[in-house]
Design a protein around this motif. Structure first.
Motif, PDB file in Angstrom:
ATOM      1  N   LYS A 145       0.852  -1.175   0.000  1.00  0.00           N
ATOM      2  CA  LYS A 145       0.000   0.000   0.000  1.00  0.00           C
ATOM      3  C   LYS A 145       0.897   1.236   0.000  1.00  0.00           C
ATOM      4  O   LYS A 145       1.334   1.698   1.048  1.00  0.00           O
ATOM      5  CB  LYS A 145      -0.915  -0.034   1.227  1.00  0.00           C
ATOM      6  N   ALA A 146       1.160   1.729  -1.187  1.00  0.00           N
ATOM      7  CA  ALA A 146       1.965   2.932  -1.287  1.00  0.00           C
ATOM      8  C   ALA A 146       1.027   4.122  -1.369  1.00  0.00           C
ATOM      9  O   ALA A 146      -0.151   3.971  -1.683  1.00  0.00           O
ATOM     10  CB  ALA A 146       2.858   2.868  -2.516  1.00  0.00           C
ATOM     11  N   ARG A 147       1.534   5.278  -1.104  1.00  0.00           N
ATOM     12  CA  ARG A 147       0.675   6.462  -1.136  1.00  0.00           C
ATOM     13  C   ARG A 147       0.877   7.253  -2.419  1.00  0.00           C
ATOM     14  O   ARG A 147       1.955   7.260  -2.995  1.00  0.00           O
ATOM     15  CB  ARG A 147       0.974   7.339   0.072  1.00  0.00           C
ATOM     16  N   ASP A 148      -0.195   7.907  -2.835  1.00  0.00           N
ATOM     17  CA  ASP A 148      -0.059   8.832  -3.958  1.00  0.00           C
ATOM     18  C   ASP A 148       0.742  10.038  -3.483  1.00  0.00           C
ATOM     19  O   ASP A 148       0.570  10.488  -2.360  1.00  0.00           O
ATOM     20  CB  ASP A 148      -1.440   9.298  -4.411  1.00  0.00           C
ATOM     21  N   ARG A 149       1.582  10.514  -4.334  1.00  0.00           N
ATOM     22  CA  ARG A 149       2.382  11.670  -3.934  1.00  0.00           C
ATOM     23  C   ARG A 149       2.209  12.808  -4.913  1.00  0.00           C
ATOM     24  O   ARG A 149       2.045  12.592  -6.113  1.00  0.00           O
ATOM     25  CB  ARG A 149       3.863  11.302  -3.922  1.00  0.00           C
ATOM     26  N   ILE A 150       2.283  13.997  -4.383  1.00  0.00           N
ATOM     27  CA  ILE A 150       2.212  15.173  -5.236  1.00  0.00           C
ATOM     28  C   ILE A 150       3.161  16.220  -4.684  1.00  0.00           C
ATOM     29  O   ILE A 150       3.291  16.382  -3.475  1.00  0.00           O
ATOM     30  CB  ILE A 150       0.755  15.690  -5.331  1.00  0.00           C
TER      31      ILE A 150
END
Lengths: 162, 105
Positions: B4-9
């Motif tokens: 479960k990786a996170r979306d990054r911005i």
């Protein structure tokens, strides 16, 4: 017109079956075709040739070759070891760009992405795409209602469309 | 999804332009790949990505299956000021959704 719609529909079905996603399409697509089409141009994305994809996406396939678009592909010089993530970059001096489409000619479904821009967005646009085999990669830009196209060839060691 | 990786911005102001970089965590299965047992992995890919600046939609990206796994996008927005809110939302073909948000510093 009917004929055109039919042939699009056929290629849509063919694409769905060949991708073995028929069950998925049946559950998510065919039951709600209108909503899905409004939301996501599935005709364009499941088209199996560049022309069909452009026709479905932009309503025309007549495109002028353009020098005004700078299009970079892969790590320089246009070479990708791994087709699963090939960097692409689109720059252009054209004004009023409305849309950018990126297509990979020899992928099972050529259309990789379609970007709709507002005047707030300034190029370059960069992303990563999958390339199945050595192929021509095409960028089509719509600016002021006209289509411009440019392309690059890319060599891929490991195909990336699994 | 196993990991479960996170979306990054990330958004940065350079030369009066907002440079936005987005990295979404998504397997992007095309429906053609096979798992270790040789079975086809059903298609699962992001179809629609939208970007807002301060509540105004500025960019829509429609993706096909040929967008790379863990899709990365970079683009620039004209102008920008400290405190601008940049938001990205995505939807995949199975209806899964995600949001990533950042504030321009």
């Amino acid at each position: 017109m009917t004929h055109q719609a039919d042939s699009k529909r056929r290629s849509f079905l063919k694409g769905a079956i060949s991708a073995s996603t028929l069950a998925l399409v049946a559950s998510s697509g065919l039951l709600l075709p209108r909503r899905l089409l409004a939301h996501w141009p599935s005709d364009a994305f499941t088209a199996e040739s560049v022309e069909d994809a452009l026709l479905a996406l932009l309503g025309e396939a007549e495109v002028a070759d353009a020098k005004q678009i700078a299009f970079k592909l892969g790590a320089p010089p246009s070479y990708a070891v791994n087709g699963a993530s090939v960097p692409v970059e689109v720059r252009s001096d054209l004004k009023n760009i409305e849309r950018i489409a990126i297509l990979v000619e020899k992928n099972p479904n050529p259309l990789a992405m379609s970007v709709e821009l507002t005047p707030d967005v300034v190029l370059p646009f960069k992303s990563m795409i999958k390339v199945a085999e050595d192929s021509e990669v095409i960028a089509v830009v719509r600016a002021d209602g006209k289509l411009y196209r440019t392309s690059r060839d890319i060599a891929v060691d490991i195909g990336g469309c699994a | 999804m196993a990991i479960k990786a996170r979306d990054r911005i990330r958004a940065k102001l350079i030369d009066e332009q907002t440079i936005v970089r987005v990295l979404l965590a998504h397997p992007m299965h095309t429906g053609r790949g096979k798992n270790e047992q040789g079975e086809l992995i059903p298609a699962e890919f992001i179809q629609d990505i939208r970007c807002w600046r301060n509540g105004r939609e500025v960019l829509t990206i429609k993706c096909g299956t040929a967008t790379a796994r863990n899709p990365y996008f970079s683009f620039q927005l004209a102008g920008g000021a400290s405190g601008d809110k940049i938001m990205v939302r995505w939807v995949d073909n199975l209806g899964a959704k995600g949001i990533a948000e950042t504030t321009l510093s």
